[in-house]
Structure formats: structure tokens, C-alpha cells
Design a protein around this motif. Structure first.
Motif, PDB file in Angstrom:
ATOM      1  N   LEU A 245      30.733 112.974  34.943  1.00  0.00           N
ATOM      2  CA  LEU A 245      30.567 111.658  34.321  1.00  0.00           C
ATOM      3  C   LEU A 245      30.841 110.559  35.349  1.00  0.00           C
ATOM      4  CD1 LEU A 245      30.065 109.780  31.933  1.00  0.00           C
ATOM      5  CD2 LEU A 245      32.478 110.051  31.317  1.00  0.00           C
ATOM      6  N   LEU A 246      31.911 110.715  36.124  1.00  0.00           N
ATOM      7  CA  LEU A 246      32.224 109.734  37.167  1.00  0.00           C
ATOM      8  C   LEU A 246      31.075 109.643  38.168  1.00  0.00           C
ATOM      9  CD1 LEU A 246      34.080 107.739  38.618  1.00  0.00           C
ATOM     10  CD2 LEU A 246      35.187 109.708  39.730  1.00  0.00           C
ATOM     11  N   ALA A 247      30.519 110.767  38.572  1.00  0.00           N
ATOM     12  CA  ALA A 247      29.389 110.761  39.516  1.00  0.00           C
ATOM     13  C   ALA A 247      28.232 109.956  38.948  1.00  0.00           C
ATOM     14  CB  ALA A 247      28.960 112.191  39.831  1.00  0.00           C
ATOM     15  N   SER A 248      27.930 110.156  37.686  1.00  0.00           N
ATOM     16  CA  SER A 248      26.852 109.416  37.033  1.00  0.00           C
ATOM     17  C   SER A 248      27.166 107.928  36.982  1.00  0.00           C
ATOM     18  CB  SER A 248      26.647 109.968  35.623  1.00  0.00           C
ATOM     19  OG  SER A 248      25.702 109.216  34.934  1.00  0.00           O
ATOM     20  N   LEU A 249      28.388 107.576  36.634  1.00  0.00           N
ATOM     21  CA  LEU A 249      28.777 106.170  36.544  1.00  0.00           C
ATOM     22  C   LEU A 249      28.759 105.490  37.910  1.00  0.00           C
ATOM     23  CD1 LEU A 249      31.705 106.504  33.972  1.00  0.00           C
ATOM     24  CD2 LEU A 249      29.420 105.559  33.556  1.00  0.00           C
ATOM     25  N   VAL A 250      29.191 106.205  38.951  1.00  0.00           N
ATOM     26  CA  VAL A 250      29.174 105.638  40.305  1.00  0.00           C
ATOM     27  C   VAL A 250      27.744 105.328  40.710  1.00  0.00           C
ATOM     28  CG1 VAL A 250      29.536 106.209  42.746  1.00  0.00           C
ATOM     29  CG2 VAL A 250      31.368 106.610  41.092  1.00  0.00           C
ATOM     30  N   ARG A 251      26.825 106.228  40.410  1.00  0.00           N
ATOM     31  CA  ARG A 251      25.423 105.988  40.736  1.00  0.00           C
ATOM     32  C   ARG A 251      24.883 104.770  40.000  1.00  0.00           C
ATOM     33  NH1 ARG A 251      22.541 111.303  42.491  1.00  0.00           N
ATOM     34  NH2 ARG A 251      23.257 111.095  44.624  1.00  0.00           N
ATOM     35  N   GLU A 252      25.328 104.553  38.760  1.00  0.00           N
ATOM     36  CA  GLU A 252      24.857 103.418  37.968  1.00  0.00           C
ATOM     37  C   GLU A 252      25.381 102.086  38.485  1.00  0.00           C
ATOM     38  OE1 GLU A 252      25.859 104.137  33.881  1.00  0.00           O
ATOM     39  OE2 GLU A 252      24.581 105.913  33.784  1.00  0.00           O
ATOM     40  N   THR A 253      26.442 102.089  39.275  1.00  0.00           N
ATOM     41  CA  THR A 253      27.005 100.831  39.771  1.00  0.00           C
ATOM     42  C   THR A 253      26.136 100.198  40.846  1.00  0.00           C
ATOM     43  OG1 THR A 253      28.400 101.890  41.459  1.00  0.00           O
ATOM     44  CG2 THR A 253      29.391 101.535  39.280  1.00  0.00           C
ATOM     45  N   THR A 254      25.219 100.962  41.419  1.00  0.00           N
ATOM     46  CA  THR A 254      24.339 100.427  42.466  1.00  0.00           C
ATOM     47  C   THR A 254      22.893 100.799  42.169  1.00  0.00           C
ATOM     48  OG1 THR A 254      24.690 102.396  43.792  1.00  0.00           O
ATOM     49  CG2 THR A 254      26.103 100.512  44.276  1.00  0.00           C
TER      50      THR A 254
ATOM     51  N   ARG B 221      33.458  97.177  43.977  1.00  0.00           N
ATOM     52  CA  ARG B 221      33.255  97.210  45.426  1.00  0.00           C
ATOM     53  C   ARG B 221      32.009  97.952  45.823  1.00  0.00           C
ATOM     54  NH1 ARG B 221      37.904  98.260  49.681  1.00  0.00           N
ATOM     55  NH2 ARG B 221      36.286  97.911  51.155  1.00  0.00           N
ATOM     56  N   ARG B 222      31.490  97.615  46.970  1.00  0.00           N
ATOM     57  CA  ARG B 222      30.365  98.364  47.535  1.00  0.00           C
ATOM     58  C   ARG B 222      30.880  99.735  47.975  1.00  0.00           C
ATOM     59  NH1 ARG B 222      28.954  99.512  52.690  1.00  0.00           N
ATOM     60  NH2 ARG B 222      30.558  98.135  53.479  1.00  0.00           N
ATOM     61  N   ILE B 223      30.198 100.754  47.531  1.00  0.00           N
ATOM     62  CA  ILE B 223      30.545 102.123  47.890  1.00  0.00           C
ATOM     63  C   ILE B 223      29.354 102.728  48.625  1.00  0.00           C
ATOM     64  CG2 ILE B 223      31.137 104.424  46.987  1.00  0.00           C
ATOM     65  CD1 ILE B 223      33.323 102.338  46.480  1.00  0.00           C
ATOM     66  N   ASP B 224      29.607 103.308  49.800  1.00  0.00           N
ATOM     67  CA  ASP B 224      28.533 103.917  50.579  1.00  0.00           C
ATOM     68  C   ASP B 224      28.331 105.391  50.245  1.00  0.00           C
ATOM     69  OD1 ASP B 224      27.922 101.573  52.115  1.00  0.00           O
ATOM     70  OD2 ASP B 224      29.781 101.925  53.213  1.00  0.00           O
ATOM     71  N   ALA B 225      29.393 106.035  49.783  1.00  0.00           N
ATOM     72  CA  ALA B 225      29.333 107.457  49.425  1.00  0.00           C
ATOM     73  C   ALA B 225      30.548 107.766  48.567  1.00  0.00           C
ATOM     74  CB  ALA B 225      29.337 108.326  50.682  1.00  0.00           C
TER      75      ALA B 225
ATOM     76  N   VAL C 214      40.149 109.571  37.422  1.00  0.00           N
ATOM     77  CA  VAL C 214      38.756 109.183  37.230  1.00  0.00           C
ATOM     78  C   VAL C 214      38.620 107.713  36.854  1.00  0.00           C
ATOM     79  CG1 VAL C 214      36.749 109.593  35.742  1.00  0.00           C
ATOM     80  CG2 VAL C 214      38.016 111.526  36.691  1.00  0.00           C
ATOM     81  N   GLU C 215      39.481 107.221  35.959  1.00  0.00           N
ATOM     82  CA  GLU C 215      39.364 105.836  35.489  1.00  0.00           C
ATOM     83  C   GLU C 215      39.541 104.839  36.630  1.00  0.00           C
ATOM     84  OE1 GLU C 215      41.458 108.130  34.076  1.00  0.00           O
ATOM     85  OE2 GLU C 215      40.206 108.584  32.333  1.00  0.00           O
ATOM     86  N   ALA C 216      40.563 105.030  37.451  1.00  0.00           N
ATOM     87  CA  ALA C 216      40.811 104.114  38.568  1.00  0.00           C
ATOM     88  C   ALA C 216      39.669 104.169  39.583  1.00  0.00           C
ATOM     89  CB  ALA C 216      42.140 104.442  39.242  1.00  0.00           C
ATOM     90  N   ALA C 217      39.141 105.355  39.824  1.00  0.00           N
ATOM     91  CA  ALA C 217      38.022 105.492  40.761  1.00  0.00           C
ATOM     92  C   ALA C 217      36.801 104.734  40.248  1.00  0.00           C
ATOM     93  CB  ALA C 217      37.695 106.970  40.971  1.00  0.00           C
ATOM     94  N   TYR C 218      36.543 104.839  38.956  1.00  0.00           N
ATOM     95  CA  TYR C 218      35.390 104.141  38.387  1.00  0.00           C
ATOM     96  C   TYR C 218      35.568 102.626  38.463  1.00  0.00           C
ATOM     97  CZ  TYR C 218      31.937 102.396  35.117  1.00  0.00           C
ATOM     98  OH  TYR C 218      30.913 101.684  34.538  1.00  0.00           O
ATOM     99  N   GLU C 219      36.755 102.135  38.166  1.00  0.00           N
ATOM    100  CA  GLU C 219      37.020 100.693  38.262  1.00  0.00           C
ATOM    101  C   GLU C 219      36.768 100.195  39.678  1.00  0.00           C
ATOM    102  OE1 GLU C 219      37.461  98.470  35.812  1.00  0.00           O
ATOM    103  OE2 GLU C 219      37.100 100.209  34.520  1.00  0.00           O
ATOM    104  N   GLN C 220      37.176 100.970  40.672  1.00  0.00           N
ATOM    105  CA  GLN C 220      36.942 100.587  42.066  1.00  0.00           C
ATOM    106  C   GLN C 220      35.450 100.569  42.382  1.00  0.00           C
ATOM    107  OE1 GLN C 220      39.274  99.552  44.183  1.00  0.00           O
ATOM    108  NE2 GLN C 220      37.855  99.235  45.847  1.00  0.00           N
ATOM    109  N   ALA C 221      34.733 101.568  41.891  1.00  0.00           N
ATOM    110  CA  ALA C 221      33.293 101.641  42.153  1.00  0.00           C
ATOM    111  C   ALA C 221      32.561 100.452  41.544  1.00  0.00           C
ATOM    112  CB  ALA C 221      32.726 102.949  41.607  1.00  0.00           C
TER     113      ALA C 221
END
Length: 172
Positions: free
Chosen positions: A72-81, A53-57, A43-50
């Protein structure tokens, strides 16, 4: 660990929380479909990438972490954009599925049963990337048992280039 697919002319990219060894065929097929799969098994590495970088999905395999960590990761990914919808998909953890309400709360746009055939994964990723591709209207769901109130909300927000759906039976 992170692993990127090897194609160079990607039309879109997807953050993929999974164990890459369990999805080698699917990852190869995603690359063939011009979809860059940024794969992470934590989860941590995935969040750092999000964040970087631009993530489309994003697709989350529920076998990789706890349900709470993935949500939590899903919520954080949404917050990055902020302001840009990101399609989120979840892959079942075998025979049991996560609670549908919890998946909806996490922002699920797709749910896949494991094992996932490559063709189904590609189809879902393409649908998920279209959710955030711009051009489409943002969607709003308004729920109230008062028809007049939901009609008013629908009229006001519809005039702001939003797609508005109203439910007047909250149990729906």
C-alpha cells in the motif's frame, strides 16, 4: 521515528522504510555517496514524508511492516508524483521472499536479500534514482496473443516518445 543522514550536498534522496539501527553502516555509506536517506520505521510517517518532499526512489524493508502495508505504501508513494516514475526496491524478510508477482504488481524495480551489503544498497539506489531522473523514456509493456495488435500499439506509442515492449505469449 525519522532520521536523516547528515550530509548537505545530496545528488538524490531515497525514502527508506527500515529500522535505522539495522542499517547504520549502509546509511553512512549512502551519505558518503551523496544520497540522502530519509529513514522511517513506520508506514504512516514514511507516507507523510513522501507527500511533503520530492522522492527520487524508495526502498522498503519487508521486516518493518506487513506485506500488505508495504505494498500500500509503495502504491501511495507512486501516487505522490503523478507522471514521474519512482524506482522502488524491496529488501527480503529473511529466508522467504515475497511473491514475485506481488512485487511486480507493487512496482518493484529491485529486490535485495537481507542482510544487504552497503555497496549493493548504494548500487541499487543509484539505479533506482535513474529510473525517475527524467531524460529517459517511460516504458510500456503490451501483452496480447495478437501480433498485429501489439505491433499497432508499439507503433502508435513509440511515436509518442515511449519505450514499448510487446509480448505475444501472455504466459511470459
Amino acid at each position: 521515528g525519522a532520521k536523516k543522514t547528515e550530509a548537505t550536498n545530496f545528488l538524490s534522496n531515497v525514502l527508506f522504510l527500515c529500522r535505522p539501527e539495522n542499517f547504520s553502516k549502509q546509511l553512512e555509506e549512502l551519505a558518503n555517496a551523496n544520497i540522502e536517506a530519509l529513514t522511517f520505521d513506520n508506514v504512516e510517517a514514511a507516507y507523510e514524508q513522501a507527500k511533503s518532499r520530492r522522492i527520487d526512489a524508495a526502498i522498503f524493508d519487508m521486516n518493518v511492516a506487513t506485506e500488505d502495508e508495504i505494498f500500500l505504501l509503495a502504491s501511495l508513494v507512486r501516487e505522490t508524483t503523478p507522471g514521474k516514475p519512482i524506482g522502488l526496491g524491496f529488501i527480503s524478510a529473511g529466508q522467504t521472499a515475497a511473491d514475485e508477482a506481488a512485487l511486480a504488481y507493487a512496482g518493484s524495480s529491485a529486490f535485495l536479500w537481507s542482510p544487504v551489503p552497503a555497496v549493493d544498497l548504494i548500487d541499487q539506489v543509484q539505479k533506482l534514482t535513474k529510473l525517475g531522473g527524467g531524460g529517459g523514456k517511460s516504458k510500456v509493456l503490451t501483452v496480447d496473443d495478437d501480433d498485429a495488435l501489439t505491433g499497432f500499439i508499439k507503433t502508435i506509442l513509440g511515436g509518442e516518445n515511449l519505450e514499448v515492449h510487446a509480448l505475444n505469449k501472455p504466459i511470459q
